[in-house]
Design a protein around this motif. Structure first.
Motif, PDB file in Angstrom:
ATOM      1  N   SER A  55      36.619  40.805  54.544  1.00 55.97           N
ATOM      2  CA  SER A  55      35.683  41.337  55.536  1.00 55.97           C
ATOM      3  C   SER A  55      34.621  42.233  54.898  1.00 55.97           C
ATOM      4  N   TYR A  56      34.812  42.594  53.636  1.00 58.00           N
ATOM      5  CA  TYR A  56      33.845  43.432  52.919  1.00 58.00           C
ATOM      6  C   TYR A  56      33.035  42.625  51.914  1.00 58.00           C
ATOM      7  N   SER A  57      33.064  41.324  52.013  1.00 55.39           N
ATOM      8  CA  SER A  57      32.410  40.476  51.007  1.00 55.39           C
ATOM      9  C   SER A  57      30.907  40.706  50.907  1.00 55.39           C
ATOM     10  N   ASP A  58      30.282  41.200  51.963  1.00 54.51           N
ATOM     11  CA  ASP A  58      28.850  41.451  51.950  1.00 54.51           C
ATOM     12  C   ASP A  58      28.507  42.847  51.434  1.00 54.51           C
ATOM     13  N   ARG A  59      29.543  43.577  50.954  1.00 56.08           N
ATOM     14  CA  ARG A  59      29.323  44.945  50.477  1.00 56.08           C
ATOM     15  C   ARG A  59      29.790  45.115  49.027  1.00 56.08           C
ATOM     16  N   ASN A  60      29.642  44.059  48.239  1.00 55.51           N
ATOM     17  CA  ASN A  60      29.992  44.079  46.818  1.00 55.51           C
ATOM     18  C   ASN A  60      31.490  44.297  46.586  1.00 55.51           C
ATOM     19  N   VAL A  61      32.282  43.700  47.474  1.00 57.60           N
ATOM     20  CA  VAL A  61      33.740  43.706  47.318  1.00 57.60           C
ATOM     21  C   VAL A  61      34.179  42.270  47.085  1.00 57.60           C
ATOM     22  N   ARG A  62      34.869  42.039  45.965  1.00 57.98           N
ATOM     23  CA  ARG A  62      35.337  40.696  45.625  1.00 57.98           C
ATOM     24  C   ARG A  62      36.846  40.598  45.771  1.00 57.98           C
ATOM     25  N   LEU A  63      37.280  39.513  46.356  1.00 56.60           N
ATOM     26  CA  LEU A  63      38.707  39.248  46.494  1.00 56.60           C
ATOM     27  C   LEU A  63      39.141  38.234  45.447  1.00 56.60           C
ATOM     28  N   LEU A  64      40.167  38.592  44.680  1.00 51.79           N
ATOM     29  CA  LEU A  64      40.822  37.653  43.775  1.00 51.79           C
ATOM     30  C   LEU A  64      42.162  37.298  44.408  1.00 51.79           C
ATOM     31  N   ALA A  65      42.265  36.098  44.933  1.00 49.55           N
ATOM     32  CA  ALA A  65      43.500  35.653  45.590  1.00 49.55           C
ATOM     33  C   ALA A  65      44.408  35.011  44.543  1.00 49.55           C
ATOM     34  N   LEU A  66      45.336  35.791  44.021  1.00 46.47           N
ATOM     35  CA  LEU A  66      46.207  35.294  42.963  1.00 46.47           C
ATOM     36  C   LEU A  66      47.164  34.230  43.502  1.00 46.47           C
ATOM     37  N   GLU A  67      47.446  33.235  42.684  1.00 47.27           N
ATOM     38  CA  GLU A  67      48.262  32.106  43.126  1.00 47.27           C
ATOM     39  C   GLU A  67      49.756  32.389  43.043  1.00 47.27           C
ATOM     40  N   THR A  68      50.149  33.284  42.151  1.00 48.90           N
ATOM     41  CA  THR A  68      51.561  33.632  42.028  1.00 48.90           C
ATOM     42  C   THR A  68      51.705  35.143  42.002  1.00 48.90           C
TER      43      THR A  68
END
Length: 335
Positions: A55-68
């Protein structure tokens, strides 16, 4: 046109942190005097952590969705690999920071030609008691730079000295990359300690800001409140890895011996407690005999519970006064 790199990359490992993550992210984005990016490495959460971060993607926040699920060290390493900022700041997903913290720390580090900066912490407990600083400002003001020897010695268990292992450092990313320094993913306990100790062993200088800028939350069930044998053994393994990679000077070696001795005593203490819990007379005697100093540590807050276990053990053994109670004067024929 080349995009200007941010001053700060916030490294945030998250696991089932949906309830607290927004506050942590907002505090990072509220920094003044510096440009920031926030990298949230989600370690396979089962709640809405990823949705909150997205929800913060437009505010220079990146999500790294780890697979394990690899633990906090693996999550932080993934975030470090993705970072672009000049400085790296570790921020736990259930903590928060003051708006001027990073500008203050970077200014102190750059003025002192240092590669690491740390500051005081504000301790916030779940029971609602008033916040308090972890260290006195005067004590930190008298120590403008944290050395490896001071850091190691402060991380001895059951000691009255300040434990600097709780500090939340800010690292110069160029130094971290130059030495290919990463969190040890084989460690689930103490990886923060080994990371900072390794940076200091590699020659980094660490300046100290006495003012508190980091809100450190203590919750029920945290390791700081519940110390178990597996935690001690994990710390000892972390030290083994650390010492296998780095050569220490005389002062740091002396401090390491002090810390190692404290870990061994803590291990003996917890073995003693476990033996008493299990009503094992032979185990209790063996643990006490192997390290009599461990008996002193039974003056910890759990002494009342241990006294009850000791009483039960006396009753089980048909003894009256041979096994002492702890946290007070021993009850023995000799007083």
């Amino acid at each position: 046109m080349t995009k200007e790199l941010p001053d700060i990359s916030f490294i945030m490992a998250a696991y089932n942190a949906a309830e607290t993550l927004s506050k942590a992210i907002e505090s990072a984005l509220a920094q003044t005097g510096v440009t920031v990016e926030v990298i949230v490495a989600d370690d396979c959460s089962g709640d809405d952590t990823r949705e909150v971060a997205s929800s913060y993607s437009d505010r220079n926040v990146r999500l790294l969705a780890l697979e394990t699920n690899g633990g906090p060290a693996a999550a932080r390493n993934a975030a470090i690999a993705a970072a672009t900022g000049r400085w790296l700041a570790v921020l736990d997903s259930d903590d928060a920071i003051e708006p001027g913290r990073l500008a203050r720390l970077i200014a102190r580090a750059e003025k002192g030609g240092a590669q690491i900066a740390v500051d005081n912490l504000r301790v916030i407990r779940a029971d609602g008691t008033p916040p308090e600083t972890m260290f006195s400002e005067s004590a930190l003001a008298a120590m403008p730079e944290l050395t490896l020897a001071d850091f190691i010695r402060s991380n001895a268990l059951f000691q009255t000295t300040h434990n600097f292992g709780y500090l939340k450092p800010v690292f110069e990313r160029a130094f971290i990359e130059r030495h290919a320094l990463r969190f040890d993913e084989n460690l689930r306990i103490g990886e923060d300690y080994v990371f900072l100790a390794s940076a200091l062993a590699l020659g980094a200088r660490c300046v100290v800001e006495p003012v508190a800028g980091y809100d450190y939350h203590i919750r029920e069930g945290s390791i700081s409140r519940v110390l178990e044998l597996r935690h001690i053994e994990a710390m000892m393994e972390g030290d083994r890895v650390f010492l296998g990679k780095h050569t220490l000077d005389v002062q740091a070696s002396s401090a390491q011996k002090f810390r190692t001795r404290s870990l061994r005593q803590a291990r003996s203490f917890l073995l003693l407690v476990d033996s008493m819990k299990n009503r094992s007379i032979s185990g209790t005697i063996k643990a006490a005999w192997s390290d009599p100093i461990a008996l002193r540590h039974l003056k910890m807050p759990i002494a009342v519970r241990i006294n009850r276990l000791a009483a039960a053990l006396r009753n089980l053994a048909g003894l009256k006064t041979d096994i002492p109670t702890f946290g007070g004067a021993p009850r023995s024929p000799k007083g």
